[in-house]
Write a protein that holds these residues in place. Structure first.
Motif, PDB file in Angstrom:
ATOM      1  N   CYS A  80       0.761  -1.283   0.029  1.00 43.92           N
ATOM      2  CA  CYS A  80       0.110   0.015   0.102  1.00 43.92           C
ATOM      3  C   CYS A  80       0.821   1.298   0.132  1.00 43.92           C
ATOM      4  CB  CYS A  80      -1.001  -0.092   1.298  1.00 43.92           C
ATOM      5  SG  CYS A  80      -0.024   0.485   2.968  1.00 43.92           S
ATOM      6  N   PRO A  81       0.328   2.365  -0.427  1.00 45.60           N
ATOM      7  CA  PRO A  81       1.056   3.630  -0.521  1.00 45.60           C
ATOM      8  C   PRO A  81       1.413   4.291   0.925  1.00 45.60           C
ATOM      9  CG  PRO A  81      -1.186   3.992  -1.094  1.00 45.60           C
ATOM     10  CD  PRO A  81      -0.903   2.470  -0.997  1.00 45.60           C
ATOM     11  N   THR A  82       0.761   3.705   1.842  1.00 46.21           N
ATOM     12  CA  THR A  82       0.894   4.170   3.192  1.00 46.21           C
ATOM     13  C   THR A  82       0.083   5.458   3.314  1.00 46.21           C
ATOM     14  OG1 THR A  82       2.873   5.609   3.186  1.00 46.21           O
ATOM     15  CG2 THR A  82       3.323   3.442   3.769  1.00 46.21           C
TER      16      THR A  82
ATOM     17  N   ARG B 173      -3.000   6.463   8.585  1.00 46.17           N
ATOM     18  CA  ARG B 173      -3.062   5.494   9.389  1.00 46.17           C
ATOM     19  C   ARG B 173      -1.858   4.306   9.881  1.00 46.17           C
ATOM     20  NH1 ARG B 173      -7.082   5.546   5.760  1.00 46.17           N
ATOM     21  NH2 ARG B 173      -9.228   6.381   6.315  1.00 46.17           N
ATOM     22  N   THR B 174      -0.944   4.474   9.057  1.00 42.58           N
ATOM     23  CA  THR B 174       0.340   3.550   9.031  1.00 42.58           C
ATOM     24  C   THR B 174       1.072   3.727  10.302  1.00 42.58           C
ATOM     25  OG1 THR B 174       0.420   4.178   6.587  1.00 42.58           O
ATOM     26  CG2 THR B 174       2.013   2.603   7.803  1.00 42.58           C
TER      27      THR B 174
ATOM     28  N   MET C 208       0.666  -4.456   3.942  1.00 44.75           N
ATOM     29  CA  MET C 208      -0.469  -3.438   3.836  1.00 44.75           C
ATOM     30  C   MET C 208      -0.029  -2.781   5.254  1.00 44.75           C
ATOM     31  SD  MET C 208      -1.817  -4.117   1.088  1.00 44.75           S
ATOM     32  CE  MET C 208      -3.021  -2.714   1.064  1.00 44.75           C
ATOM     33  N   GLY C 209      -0.457  -1.454   5.256  1.00 42.15           N
ATOM     34  CA  GLY C 209      -0.185  -0.442   6.392  1.00 42.15           C
ATOM     35  C   GLY C 209      -0.935  -0.704   7.649  1.00 42.15           C
ATOM     36  N   CYS C 210      -2.200  -1.139   7.341  1.00 41.99           N
ATOM     37  CA  CYS C 210      -3.043  -1.135   8.570  1.00 41.99           C
ATOM     38  C   CYS C 210      -4.237  -2.008   8.455  1.00 41.99           C
ATOM     39  CB  CYS C 210      -3.636   0.199   8.539  1.00 41.99           C
ATOM     40  SG  CYS C 210      -4.830   0.621   7.246  1.00 41.99           S
TER      41      CYS C 210
ATOM     42  N   ASN D  18      -7.628  -1.331   5.366  1.00 41.04           N
ATOM     43  CA  ASN D  18      -7.847  -1.973   4.081  1.00 41.04           C
ATOM     44  C   ASN D  18      -6.826  -3.323   4.024  1.00 41.04           C
ATOM     45  OD1 ASN D  18      -9.396  -0.266   2.717  1.00 41.04           O
ATOM     46  ND2 ASN D  18      -7.827   1.269   2.516  1.00 41.04           N
TER      47      ASN D  18
HETATM   48  S1  SF4 Z   1      -5.446   2.851   4.586  1.00 39.07           S
HETATM   49 FE1  SF4 Z   1      -4.182   1.129   5.618  1.00 39.07          FE
HETATM   50  S2  SF4 Z   1      -3.621  -0.121   3.672  1.00 39.07           S
HETATM   51 FE2  SF4 Z   1      -4.590   1.895   2.788  1.00 39.07          FE
HETATM   52  S3  SF4 Z   1      -2.960   2.981   2.584  1.00 39.07           S
HETATM   53 FE3  SF4 Z   1      -3.530   3.474   4.631  1.00 39.07          FE
HETATM   54  S4  SF4 Z   1      -2.225   2.204   5.852  1.00 39.07           S
HETATM   55 FE4  SF4 Z   1      -2.144   1.375   3.735  1.00 39.07          FE
END
Ligand code: SF4
Length: 352
Positions: free
Chosen positions: A261-263, A266-267, A295-297, A300
């Motif tokens: 993910c692009p961050t 929320r990361t 994925m950051g979080c 998603n």
């Molecule tokens: S919502 Fe979550 S998965 Fe999407 S970019 Fe932000 S940290 Fe990444």
């Protein structure tokens, strides 16, 4: 486009065979140890065919020793001096790359063609937008795709008229759209295999983008039998990009696709660092053909990671390990990379 089958050492191109990846050493060819070391490094990374520069007789003679120590086909790149081409062939080159336009008289071209014929090795006829003949520049009012194609076909004709058709053609331009057009035009006019690349594409960033755009437009039309990503950088980067281009276009299987993910706000883990490490780490596992998501979080992340075969979704200094859509473990951030690696080591093989 169905092209003729051409054998280069122990590899076969054309005729619908898989598109092979080439690169070129940037060592001094006469430095056999350095050149062999680089070739082995490139081969381990996925290079199928290697080219070396032959600017002098010492380099031509070094080919014999280099060939004893490598297992992928070697192409000798010669400009201007027909004697170097003959020496490279006699010393065991599996293919030579020349521009008949700068080799000189017809007798000299014939001498090179005869030497190639005696060993039945292919000749790559290369034309480059930077060295297009004056007459063709004038005829087409500048350097154009049409001019490049005419130049290449003229040279092919010279060799065919000497009774040899074991040929590969390359048309290179640093102008991506001109390069694409030239390939579209020439693919309709010849069935000799085409070696495709965007020349002098630039440094890592610009070169990768220009190469990927150009190669995608050409290869997705079914044109191209071998490729080179030409970068001002370490040749190993050319191989990594070439593999990614072929894989992205669905032209080569094998290797792990990393999605990340692009961050965003929320990361809460070092996701950029982790994604880069994962991308490096997965190159060990070219025998797998799966998708890994980083994925950051948990918003998603789990959803995306579930789409993949294996994935992580970051939390606060920790992350979830997800396999085939199921959360299998929650781990501290520092343990995510080793855990992914362990899963890949134990992943069932035989699906490539
Ligand atoms: S919502 Fe979550 S998965 Fe999407 S970019 Fe932000 S940290 Fe990444």
């Amino acid at each position: 486009m169905e092209t003729k089958v051409v054998k280069i050492g122990n590899k076969v191109i054309g005729g619908g065979n898989p598109i092979l990846i080439q690169s070129m050493c940037n060592t001094k060819t006469q430095d056999v140890a350095a050149t062999v070391a680089q070739i082995k490094e490139l081969e381990a990374a996925g290079c199928d065919i290697i080219r070396v520069a032959v600017p002098d007789m010492e380099a031509a003679k070094a080919i014999a020793e280099i060939k004893k120590q490598i297992s992928i086909p070697l192409v000798a790149d010669i400009h201007f001096d027909y004697r170097l081409a003959i020496a490279a062939i006699e010393n065991g080159a599996d293919k030579i790359r020349i521009n008949p336009g700068n080799i000189g008289s017809e007798e000299r071209i014939k001498a090179v063609v005869d030497a190639a014929k005696a060993k039945n090795i292919p000749i790559r006829v290369g034309v480059n937008s930077g060295s297009l003949e004056k007459e063709l520049v004038e005829k087409y009012h500048g350097v154009t795709a049409e001019g490049l194609v005419e130049s290449a076909l003229d040279k092919v004709r010279i060799i065919e008229e000497l009774g040899y058709d074991n040929l590969v053609i390359s048309i290179k331009s640093s102008d991506v759209m001109m390069c694409v057009k030239a390939h579209e035009l020439i693919a309709d006019k010849t069935n000799h295999p085409l070696h495709v690349g965007i020349t002098e594409a630039g440094t890592l960033k610009a070169g990768n983008i220009k190469s990927a755009c150009g190669l995608a437009m050409i290869l997705s039309q079914g044109i191209g039998d071998t490729i080179r990503v030409s970068l001002t950088g370490a040749p190993i980067e050319e191989i990594k990009t070439a593999k990614l281009v072929l894989r992205t276009l669905g032209l080569r299987k094998g290797g792990i696709e990393v999605v990340s993910c692009p961050t965003c706000g929320r990361t809460q883990i070092d996701l950029i660092g982790l994604a880069n490490k994962v991308e490096d780490m997965v190159t060990e596992f070219d025998d797998l053909d799966i998708k890994v998501a980083v994925m950051g979080c948990v918003v998603n992340g789990p959803g995306e990671a579930k789409e993949a075969d294996l994935g992580v979704a970051g939390g606060i200094g920790e992350g979830l390990l997800i396999k085939h859509g199921e959360i299998i473990r929650k781990l501290p951030e520092a343990e995510l990379l080793p855990a992914l690696r362990e899963e890949l080591k134990n992943w069932p093989r035989g699906n490539v």
